[in-house]
Design a protein around this motif. Structure first.
Motif, PDB file in Angstrom:
ATOM      1  N   LEU A  65     -16.052  15.641  16.004  1.00  0.00           N
ATOM      2  CA  LEU A  65     -14.813  15.911  16.743  1.00  0.00           C
ATOM      3  C   LEU A  65     -14.964  17.217  17.533  1.00  0.00           C
ATOM      4  O   LEU A  65     -15.587  18.164  17.039  1.00  0.00           O
ATOM      5  CB  LEU A  65     -13.642  16.065  15.757  1.00  0.00           C
ATOM      6  CG  LEU A  65     -13.333  14.840  14.893  1.00  0.00           C
ATOM      7  CD1 LEU A  65     -12.375  15.210  13.769  1.00  0.00           C
ATOM      8  CD2 LEU A  65     -12.731  13.745  15.772  1.00  0.00           C
ATOM      9  N   PRO A  66     -14.374  17.278  18.735  1.00  0.00           N
ATOM     10  CA  PRO A  66     -14.552  18.485  19.562  1.00  0.00           C
ATOM     11  C   PRO A  66     -14.195  19.770  18.840  1.00  0.00           C
ATOM     12  O   PRO A  66     -14.949  20.746  18.878  1.00  0.00           O
ATOM     13  CB  PRO A  66     -13.604  18.248  20.745  1.00  0.00           C
ATOM     14  CG  PRO A  66     -13.458  16.781  20.833  1.00  0.00           C
ATOM     15  CD  PRO A  66     -13.598  16.246  19.435  1.00  0.00           C
ATOM     16  N   PHE A  67     -13.068  19.784  18.130  1.00  0.00           N
ATOM     17  CA  PHE A  67     -12.652  21.020  17.472  1.00  0.00           C
ATOM     18  C   PHE A  67     -13.688  21.458  16.433  1.00  0.00           C
ATOM     19  O   PHE A  67     -14.031  22.634  16.324  1.00  0.00           O
ATOM     20  CB  PHE A  67     -11.280  20.837  16.806  1.00  0.00           C
ATOM     21  CG  PHE A  67     -10.824  22.066  16.076  1.00  0.00           C
ATOM     22  CD1 PHE A  67     -10.330  23.158  16.780  1.00  0.00           C
ATOM     23  CD2 PHE A  67     -10.923  22.149  14.698  1.00  0.00           C
ATOM     24  CE1 PHE A  67      -9.936  24.317  16.115  1.00  0.00           C
ATOM     25  CE2 PHE A  67     -10.520  23.303  14.029  1.00  0.00           C
ATOM     26  CZ  PHE A  67     -10.028  24.383  14.737  1.00  0.00           C
ATOM     27  N   GLU A  68     -14.187  20.497  15.669  1.00  0.00           N
ATOM     28  CA  GLU A  68     -15.168  20.826  14.617  1.00  0.00           C
ATOM     29  C   GLU A  68     -16.503  21.231  15.221  1.00  0.00           C
ATOM     30  O   GLU A  68     -17.164  22.141  14.727  1.00  0.00           O
ATOM     31  CB  GLU A  68     -15.345  19.644  13.663  1.00  0.00           C
ATOM     32  CG  GLU A  68     -14.110  19.319  12.852  1.00  0.00           C
ATOM     33  CD  GLU A  68     -13.599  20.515  12.054  1.00  0.00           C
ATOM     34  OE1 GLU A  68     -14.392  21.390  11.690  1.00  0.00           O
ATOM     35  OE2 GLU A  68     -12.381  20.574  11.813  1.00  0.00           O
ATOM     36  N   LEU A  69     -16.921  20.536  16.273  1.00  0.00           N
ATOM     37  CA  LEU A  69     -18.190  20.902  16.910  1.00  0.00           C
ATOM     38  C   LEU A  69     -18.111  22.313  17.499  1.00  0.00           C
ATOM     39  O   LEU A  69     -19.052  23.092  17.419  1.00  0.00           O
ATOM     40  CB  LEU A  69     -18.532  19.906  18.027  1.00  0.00           C
ATOM     41  CG  LEU A  69     -19.108  18.554  17.583  1.00  0.00           C
ATOM     42  CD1 LEU A  69     -19.135  17.581  18.746  1.00  0.00           C
ATOM     43  CD2 LEU A  69     -20.519  18.698  17.014  1.00  0.00           C
ATOM     44  N   GLU A  76     -23.591  29.943  24.563  1.00  0.00           N
ATOM     45  CA  GLU A  76     -23.194  30.523  25.858  1.00  0.00           C
ATOM     46  C   GLU A  76     -22.911  29.474  26.913  1.00  0.00           C
ATOM     47  O   GLU A  76     -22.021  29.631  27.742  1.00  0.00           O
ATOM     48  CB  GLU A  76     -24.300  31.456  26.361  1.00  0.00           C
ATOM     49  CG  GLU A  76     -24.129  32.847  25.815  1.00  0.00           C
ATOM     50  CD  GLU A  76     -25.146  33.814  26.364  1.00  0.00           C
ATOM     51  OE1 GLU A  76     -25.459  33.768  27.564  1.00  0.00           O
ATOM     52  OE2 GLU A  76     -25.635  34.625  25.554  1.00  0.00           O
ATOM     53  N   VAL A  77     -23.714  28.396  26.904  1.00  0.00           N
ATOM     54  CA  VAL A  77     -23.572  27.376  27.961  1.00  0.00           C
ATOM     55  C   VAL A  77     -23.156  26.024  27.386  1.00  0.00           C
ATOM     56  O   VAL A  77     -22.269  25.355  27.923  1.00  0.00           O
ATOM     57  CB  VAL A  77     -24.926  27.189  28.712  1.00  0.00           C
ATOM     58  CG1 VAL A  77     -24.785  26.179  29.844  1.00  0.00           C
ATOM     59  CG2 VAL A  77     -25.450  28.502  29.239  1.00  0.00           C
ATOM     60  N   ILE A  78     -23.813  25.626  26.305  1.00  0.00           N
ATOM     61  CA  ILE A  78     -23.628  24.269  25.786  1.00  0.00           C
ATOM     62  C   ILE A  78     -22.381  24.159  24.914  1.00  0.00           C
ATOM     63  O   ILE A  78     -22.201  24.950  23.984  1.00  0.00           O
ATOM     64  CB  ILE A  78     -24.849  23.852  24.901  1.00  0.00           C
ATOM     65  CG1 ILE A  78     -26.170  24.194  25.587  1.00  0.00           C
ATOM     66  CG2 ILE A  78     -24.749  22.395  24.481  1.00  0.00           C
ATOM     67  CD1 ILE A  78     -26.675  23.263  26.608  1.00  0.00           C
ATOM     68  N   GLY A  79     -21.542  23.183  25.222  1.00  0.00           N
ATOM     69  CA  GLY A  79     -20.418  22.875  24.336  1.00  0.00           C
ATOM     70  C   GLY A  79     -19.129  23.613  24.624  1.00  0.00           C
ATOM     71  O   GLY A  79     -18.230  23.626  23.796  1.00  0.00           O
ATOM     72  N   LYS A  80     -19.036  24.228  25.803  1.00  0.00           N
ATOM     73  CA  LYS A  80     -17.756  24.873  26.142  1.00  0.00           C
ATOM     74  C   LYS A  80     -16.697  23.784  26.337  1.00  0.00           C
ATOM     75  O   LYS A  80     -15.514  23.996  26.095  1.00  0.00           O
ATOM     76  CB  LYS A  80     -17.893  25.710  27.426  1.00  0.00           C
ATOM     77  CG  LYS A  80     -18.838  26.862  27.286  1.00  0.00           C
ATOM     78  CD  LYS A  80     -18.226  27.970  26.422  1.00  0.00           C
ATOM     79  CE  LYS A  80     -19.301  28.922  25.938  1.00  0.00           C
ATOM     80  NZ  LYS A  80     -19.041  29.568  24.693  1.00  0.00           N
ATOM     81  N   LYS A  81     -17.157  22.627  26.799  1.00  0.00           N
ATOM     82  CA  LYS A  81     -16.264  21.474  26.968  1.00  0.00           C
ATOM     83  C   LYS A  81     -16.909  20.315  26.192  1.00  0.00           C
ATOM     84  O   LYS A  81     -18.089  20.022  26.391  1.00  0.00           O
ATOM     85  CB  LYS A  81     -16.220  21.148  28.468  1.00  0.00           C
ATOM     86  CG  LYS A  81     -15.156  20.211  28.861  1.00  0.00           C
ATOM     87  CD  LYS A  81     -13.957  20.953  29.455  1.00  0.00           C
ATOM     88  CE  LYS A  81     -12.759  20.059  29.359  1.00  0.00           C
ATOM     89  NZ  LYS A  81     -11.524  20.738  29.187  1.00  0.00           N
ATOM     90  N   ILE A  82     -16.146  19.713  25.294  1.00  0.00           N
ATOM     91  CA  ILE A  82     -16.706  18.601  24.504  1.00  0.00           C
ATOM     92  C   ILE A  82     -15.735  17.422  24.537  1.00  0.00           C
ATOM     93  O   ILE A  82     -14.534  17.593  24.328  1.00  0.00           O
ATOM     94  CB  ILE A  82     -16.955  19.026  23.033  1.00  0.00           C
ATOM     95  CG1 ILE A  82     -17.929  20.214  22.983  1.00  0.00           C
ATOM     96  CG2 ILE A  82     -17.488  17.856  22.208  1.00  0.00           C
ATOM     97  CD1 ILE A  82     -18.314  20.691  21.601  1.00  0.00           C
ATOM     98  N   VAL A 108     -20.499  18.420  26.782  1.00  0.00           N
ATOM     99  CA  VAL A 108     -21.107  17.550  25.765  1.00  0.00           C
ATOM    100  C   VAL A 108     -20.232  16.315  25.576  1.00  0.00           C
ATOM    101  O   VAL A 108     -19.005  16.416  25.533  1.00  0.00           O
ATOM    102  CB  VAL A 108     -21.204  18.305  24.411  1.00  0.00           C
ATOM    103  CG1 VAL A 108     -21.663  17.380  23.289  1.00  0.00           C
ATOM    104  CG2 VAL A 108     -22.140  19.495  24.533  1.00  0.00           C
ATOM    105  N   ILE A 109     -20.871  15.155  25.461  1.00  0.00           N
ATOM    106  CA  ILE A 109     -20.152  13.920  25.139  1.00  0.00           C
ATOM    107  C   ILE A 109     -20.741  13.413  23.827  1.00  0.00           C
ATOM    108  O   ILE A 109     -21.953  13.308  23.678  1.00  0.00           O
ATOM    109  CB  ILE A 109     -20.330  12.847  26.242  1.00  0.00           C
ATOM    110  CG1 ILE A 109     -19.617  13.299  27.524  1.00  0.00           C
ATOM    111  CG2 ILE A 109     -19.732  11.507  25.829  1.00  0.00           C
ATOM    112  CD1 ILE A 109     -20.389  14.193  28.375  1.00  0.00           C
ATOM    113  N   SER A 110     -19.857  13.157  22.846  1.00  0.00           N
ATOM    114  CA  SER A 110     -20.360  12.634  21.580  1.00  0.00           C
ATOM    115  C   SER A 110     -19.630  11.339  21.257  1.00  0.00           C
ATOM    116  O   SER A 110     -18.535  11.098  21.760  1.00  0.00           O
ATOM    117  CB  SER A 110     -20.138  13.654  20.460  1.00  0.00           C
ATOM    118  OG  SER A 110     -18.793  13.656  20.077  1.00  0.00           O
ATOM    119  N   ALA A 111     -20.256  10.519  20.431  1.00  0.00           N
ATOM    120  CA  ALA A 111     -19.605   9.270  20.033  1.00  0.00           C
ATOM    121  C   ALA A 111     -19.953   8.955  18.589  1.00  0.00           C
ATOM    122  O   ALA A 111     -21.006   9.350  18.084  1.00  0.00           O
ATOM    123  CB  ALA A 111     -20.054   8.131  20.936  1.00  0.00           C
TER     124      ALA A 111
END
Ligand code: BTN
Length: 319
Positions: A65-69, A76-82, A108-111
């Motif tokens: 989940l975005p909040f948990e990730l 610094e760069v990766i995962g500011k928006k998930i 980042v897009i996760s599924a």
């Protein structure tokens, strides 16, 4: 609001927090707080409630989940928006669309599962729900398209390092971008890009890791973290470490170039010194693996003594 509630729980980890306190801090009614708590429970959060004491967060679900990730990610760069999905065709496809629409670098897009997971060379990627990691990351490196393999190799280094750091396992990289444990594939990386002749508009790094997949359903030649460890492993913990490693290696690459990544890669290389056959385009090349060069090409010593550089292909071990 769910995130605000979780933040309060997180900063009072072992304490109960009363409904009244939550309602005052967040400026909503106690009934509204109750509804949010129910929704979080539906998502898999274990929240205990005691009369006169209030609520306490007992455990979080092992979902990407975005909040948990994002929690404590410190990148610094990766995962500011998930963006997280339950089930979709392919995280790479969504990432591509988002990138075309101008999504920022590091998105980042996760599924939890994929119905049309894609692998290299037009193959499909086995993507059962709730047991593995499926991530796609949008990057916009200022390099030439022919240098893109460097980013894939940096991603392979990041995944191997993440597995080795978080588990007691030893993951190695099989060129170009398979991650193996005990000679079996645990992770694949699919890099896709949108480019002009002299510049990359964006690049999608698609990462699939078999985590809690039992051997009965694993494809042949594949393994998973649970099979190697003998017990379940947190997908969330591993996915976060992959994002952290990727962030750190990407920053190193941007600042110092490919040399430090190549050094790490050599330490983690499964193939060094082995005899292999590489199927590339319409031909097969056989020889001993010497190294990879500064563009990420595999360097083979052929039987006639010459060295050959191979930019892309499928590697088969030869005894
Ligand atoms: C390979 O063939 O080894 C590459 C597999 C890459 C799979 C990942 S899972 C997340 C992302 N979405 C996809 O459809 N493929 C990649």
């Amino acid at each position: 609001m769910d995130e605000e509630i979780l933040k309060i729980f997180r900063s009072n980890r072992d304490d109960y927090i009363s409904g009244e306190e939550l309602s005052k801090t967040l400026g909503i009614s106690r009934a509204a707080i109750w509804k949010h708590i129910e929704k979080l429970r539906d998502e898999g959060y274990d929240i205990s409630a005691f009369p006169h004491l209030g609520y306490r967060l007992v455990s979080v679900p092992d979902k990407l989940l975005p909040f948990e990730l994002k929690w404590d990610l410190k990148t610094e760069v990766i995962g500011k928006k998930i963006y997280s999905y339950q089930i979709l065709e392919s995280t790479n496809t969504i990432a591509y669309r988002l990138a075309v629409d101008g999504a920022q670098e590091g998105t980042v897009i996760s599924a939890e599962g994929q119905t049309k997971g894609r692998g290299r060379m037009g193959r499909s990627w086995f993507s059962p729900k709730g047991v593995s990691i499926y991530l796609s990351i949008i990057l916009k490196p200022k390099i030439y398209p022919f240098e893109a393999p460097k980013i894939t190799l940096a991603a392979a280094v990041s995944v191997a390092e993440a597995i080795n750091r978080t588990t007691s396992l030893s993951a190695l990289i099989k060129w170009p971008n398979d991650i193996l444990i005990q000679d079996k594939k645990v992770c694949g990386i699919l890099t896709e890009m949108d480019a002009e002749v002299d510049r990359i508009n964006f690049l999608i790094l698609g990462i699939g890791i078999n985590v809690n997949v039992n051997k009965e359903i694993l494809p042949e030649g594949a393994t998973s973290i649970i099979e190697e460890l003998g017990k379940e492993f947190s997908r969330l913990e591993l996915a976060k470490e992959v994002l952290r490693e990727l962030d750190s290696n990407y920053l190193i690459f941007k600042r110092d170039g490919f040399a430090p990544i190549l050094k790490q890669w050599q330490k983690l290389s499964y193939l060094s010194g082995r005899r292999v056959r590489v199927v590339c385009q319409n031909r097969k090349v056989e020889g001993y693996v010497v190294s990879i060069d500064d563009l990420g090409a595999l360097v083979l010593r052929l039987d006639n003594g010459f060295l050959e550089r191979i930019l892309a292909g499928d590697v088969v071990m030869v005894r």
